[in-house]
Design an enzyme around this catalytic site. Structure first.
Site, mmCIF file in Angstrom:
data_model
loop_
_atom_site.group_PDB
_atom_site.id
_atom_site.type_symbol
_atom_site.label_atom_id
_atom_site.label_comp_id
_atom_site.label_asym_id
_atom_site.label_seq_id
_atom_site.Cartn_x
_atom_site.Cartn_y
_atom_site.Cartn_z
ATOM 1 C CB ILE A 172 -0.987 0.022 1.183
ATOM 2 C CG1 ILE A 172 -0.243 -0.014 2.520
ATOM 3 C CG2 ILE A 172 -1.966 -1.130 1.082
ATOM 4 C CD1 ILE A 172 -1.148 0.265 3.693
ATOM 5 C CD GLU A 173 3.964 3.670 3.079
ATOM 6 O OE1 GLU A 173 4.228 4.535 2.249
ATOM 7 O OE2 GLU A 173 3.597 3.931 4.243
ATOM 8 C CB SER A 174 6.072 1.803 -2.938
ATOM 9 O OG SER A 174 6.445 0.504 -2.484
ATOM 10 C CE1 TYR A 185 0.371 3.681 4.590
ATOM 11 C CE2 TYR A 185 0.113 3.011 6.872
ATOM 12 C CZ TYR A 185 0.884 3.100 5.731
ATOM 13 O OH TYR A 185 2.152 2.593 5.732
#
Length: 567
Positions: A187-189, A293
Site C-alpha cells: 500500500i506504500e509503493s 491507510y
C-alpha cells in the site's frame, strides 16, 4: 492521579525536543547561583534530596520488571509512587538535582505511555500481534482491491511482492517484528523500488528525506539510499519498532508511520482521555489519507491470507531478486557495465535503484550484479570508461506580484513540473510574491537562453480622449510620436488642452514604443471594470512590469478607452 500523569506524559513525549532544551537551560543559567551558594549548603541539600531521587529510580526499575512479567497494575503503581516522590524534591537551583529530576520525570512519563498503549496486547500475550479487524472500513478496501477499480493495482503489486518480500521477512525476523509488516510496501509503493509520491517520498517504504536521514539513509549527488530496497528495509524496521514502542499497538503505530507520530500524539492529547489502545477511537480524527491507510493494510492482510476466498489464488508472484555483490571504486555507467558482463542496463538498474544517474560513485560502492558475473566484471573493470553525471545548472528567480509558474517557466524555457520538482512545490497554482525559486535551465551548457520574441508591428489608435492630468508631452511619449506632430494633426496653436478634448494621433506604424527600442509591445484598450492587476494577469506579466512600461505608478488611475502597452 494516574490519569493526570498519563495526560502529562503525552505532552512530554510530543514535545521532547523542546523539553530537552528547556531542561538544559537552568543548568547553564543558574551556575552563578550555585557558585554563590557555599559548598557546604550545596552538599547539605544534595544529601537530603538525593535519597528521594534514588528511591524514585528504584521504583522505575521495579516497574520495568513488573511490566516484563505482564503485571501492568503493579507496574503503573510503582510509577505513580515514583512520580509522587520526585514532586517532593526541592532542587534549590542545584544543577545536578534539576537534571536528575527532569530526567526521571521524562522516564516516568514515557513508561506510563508505553504501558497504557500496550495494555491490551500484553495482557493477551500478543505483544507483536497485528489484530486482523474486519469492519465496514476494511471491507470497503477489500472490495476495492478484489472487484473495484483498484483490482489491477493490487494484482500487479501482489506479483511484484515476490521480488522483495524474502529480504523484508529476513529483516523483520531479525528485528523481532511481525511478519505481516512485509505487506506494508504494497500500500506504500505497490512494491516499486523507485516509487515517488506527491509528498516527495521515495522507495518501497516511502521515506521522506528528513525521516530517511534520521534512520541513516544517505543521499548525495550519486546515491539516494531511500531507493535501496535493502537499506530502506532496515531503516523501516527501525522506524516501525520505534513507533510500536511509543504507541504499543500496531494499528496506531501504522497510522503514525503514515502521517507522523507528532500528528497522532496531538490527536490523542486533544481527547484528554486514554484512547491509545484503540485505533478506531481515533479514526475519525485522523487525516483522510491515514483513515484509509490502516484499513487498506488490514484489507491486504485479509486477502493474502485468504487468496481463494477473494479470487486471488491464480496470482503468481515474481521470483525473488537474485544477485551477487562486488565492491567497485570506479565511476562507471551501468550501461557500460551491462555490455561487459552480458546483461541489460534495465536489469542492473532494477538491482541498483539507488543510483540517481545510473552512475557509480568514485569511492567504494557495493554493486549488485546478476549471479555468476562478478569474475567477468573484475577482469574488465579497467577497460570500462569513466562517466560523469549530467550537469544541472540553476538560476534563481524572485517571484514578482502577478507572476505565475507558467509565465516563469515560459520565460526561462523550462517546464512547470521541473520548477515544482526542484523546489518541492505541491501546487502549481499558488506561489507567493517575494519567494525565491530555483529554476532548472535547459540545455547541456546550463546557459539561460530567453525565448525569442516574435517581432509584431501594430497600428496606433487614431484618437485620444484628453483626461485630467494629460499633457501633450505625455501623450506624445505614450504613442511614440512628437508634440509637434500632434499639434500639426490637430491644428493646435498652443500646448493647452481641455478635459474631454479628442485628439487625432498621427497614423504611423511602429515596431516598439519609445521606452525600449529593443522590445516590442502590443496595445491593449482598457475596458470598463479593468484594473492594472487584471490586465497584467491576462497578459501573463507582473503588475510592476505593466506599470513600468506605461509610466504609471501604483496610485495611477486607468480609464475605459485608455490604451496601455502589454507584453
Amino acid at each position: 492521579m494516574r490519569k493526570r500523569i498519563f495526560i502529562l506524559c503525552i505532552v512530554l513525549i510530543s514535545s521532547f525536543g523542546c523539553a530537552q532544551t528547556m531542561y538544559n537551560t537552568p543548568v547553564s543559567t543558574n551556575m552563578e547561583v550555585e557558585n554563590a551558594m557555599s559548598n557546604a549548603e550545596t552538599e547539605k541539600i544534595s544529601d537530603r534530596m538525593q535519597p528521594i531521587l534514588d528511591q524514585a529510580l528504584d521504583l522505575c526499575q521495579a516497574s520495568q520488571e513488573f511490566w516484563q512479567k505482564g503485571e501492568l497494575e503493579n507496574a503503573l503503581g510503582a510509577l505513580d509512587q515514583a512520580y509522587s516522590l520526585i514532586l517532593e524534591v526541592e532542587t534549590h537551583d542545584v544543577p545536578k538535582l534539576i537534571q536528575q529530576k527532569e530526567d526521571l520525570r521524562f522516564m516516568i512519563s514515557k513508561r506510563i505511555l508505553e504501558i497504557h498503549a500496550s495494555r491490551t496486547t500484553v495482557v493477551n500475550g500478543k505483544h507483536n500481534a497485528i489484530p486482523l479487524t474486519l469492519n465496514k472500513y476494511v471491507q470497503k478496501e477489500i472490495d476495492r482491491f478484489t472487484s473495484g477499480r483498484e483490482i489491477d493495482f493490487f494484482v500487479e503489486s501482489y506479483k511484484r511482492s515476490g521480488k522483495y518480500r524474502p529480504q523484508i521477512l529476513k529483516e523483520l525476523k531479525k528485528a523481532g517484528l511481525p511478519a505481516e509488516l512485509s505487506w506494508l510496501p504494497l500500500i506504500e509503493s505497490g512494491y516499486k523500488a523507485n516509487a515517488l509520491s506527491r509528498a516527495r517520498a521515495l522507495g518501497l517504504w516511502q521515506f521522506i528525506s528528513s525521516t530517511g536521514y534520521k534512520f541513516g539513509l544517505k543521499r548525495d549527488k550519486y546515491i539516494d539510499e531511500r531507493l535501496d530496497f535493502e537499506k530502506s528495509t532496515i531503516a523501516a524496521t527501525q522506524y516501525l519498532n520505534e513507533l510500536h514502542q511509543i504507541f504499543g499497538d500496531w494499528t496506531t503505530a501504522l497510522a503514525a508511520y503514515n502521517c507522523g507520530e507528532g500528528k497522532v500524539l496531538r490527536v490523542i492529547r486533544s481527547q484528554n482521555i486514554n484512547y491509545l489502545d484503540n485505533f478506531w477511537d481515533l479514526y475519525e480524527l485522523l487525516p483522510r489519507e491515514t483513515r484509509r491507510y490502516v484499513p487498506r493494510f488490514l484489507a491486504t492482510l485479509h486477502i493474502v491470507q485468504n487468496p481463494i476466498k477473494y479470487g486471488m489464488e491464480n496470482v503468481v508472484t515474481y521470483p525473488p531478486l537474485q544477485y551477487d555483490i562486488l565492491q567497485v571504486s570506479k565511476q562507471v555507467h551501468l550501461k557500460n557495465v551491462a555490455k561487459e558482463i552480458g546483461t541489460t542496463e534495465n536489469q542492473l538498474r532494477e538491482l541498483n535503484p539507488e543510483l540517481r544517474y545510473r552512475i557509480l560513485p568514485s569511492e567504494n560502492y557495493d554493486l549488485r550484479v546478476p549471479p555468476g558475473t562478478t569474475e567477468i566484471l573484475l577482469s574488465k573493470i579497467d577497460t570500462i570508461p569513466v562517466s560523469s553525471p549530467p550537469k544541472r545548472a540553476y538560476i534563481y528567480h524572485r517571484v514578482r506580484y502577478g507572476e505565475t509558474l507558467s509565465t516563469i517557466a515560459r520565460r526561462y524555457r523550462t517546464r512547470v513540473s521541473s520548477i515544482m520538482r526542484v523546489n518541492n512545490l505541491r501546487r502549481s497554482n499558488f506561489i507567493v510574491a517575494g519567494k525565491i525559486l530555483k529554476i532548472p535551465l535547459s540545455g547541456s551548457t546550463g546557459r539561460y537562453q530567453p525565448a525569442k520574441k516574435k517581432q509584431v508591428s501594430y497600428k496606433l489608435p487614431a484618437t485620444h480622449v484628453v483626461k485630467s492630468g494629460d499633457s501633450l508631452y505625455n501623450i506624445a511619449k505614450r504613442y511614440g510620436t512628437t508634440v509637434k506632430k500632434i499639434q500639426q494633426a490637430n491644428n493646435l496653436p498652443s500646448t493647452d488642452l481641455d478635459s474631454g478634448q479628442v485628439l487625432r494621433i498621427p497614423a504611423n506604424t511602429v515596431e516598439s514604443p519609445p521606452l525600449n527600442a529593443a522590445k516590442t509591445y502590443k496595445v491593449y484598450l482598457v475596458r470598463k471594470g479593468d484594473t492594472p492587476f487584471n490586465i497584467a494577469q491576462q497578459h501573463n506579466m507582473s503588475m510592476d512590469r505593466l506599470l513600468q512600461i506605461n509610466h504609471l505608478s501604483a496610485r495611477s488611475k486607468i480609464y475605459p478607452g485608455q490604451t496601455l502597452y502589454v507584453d
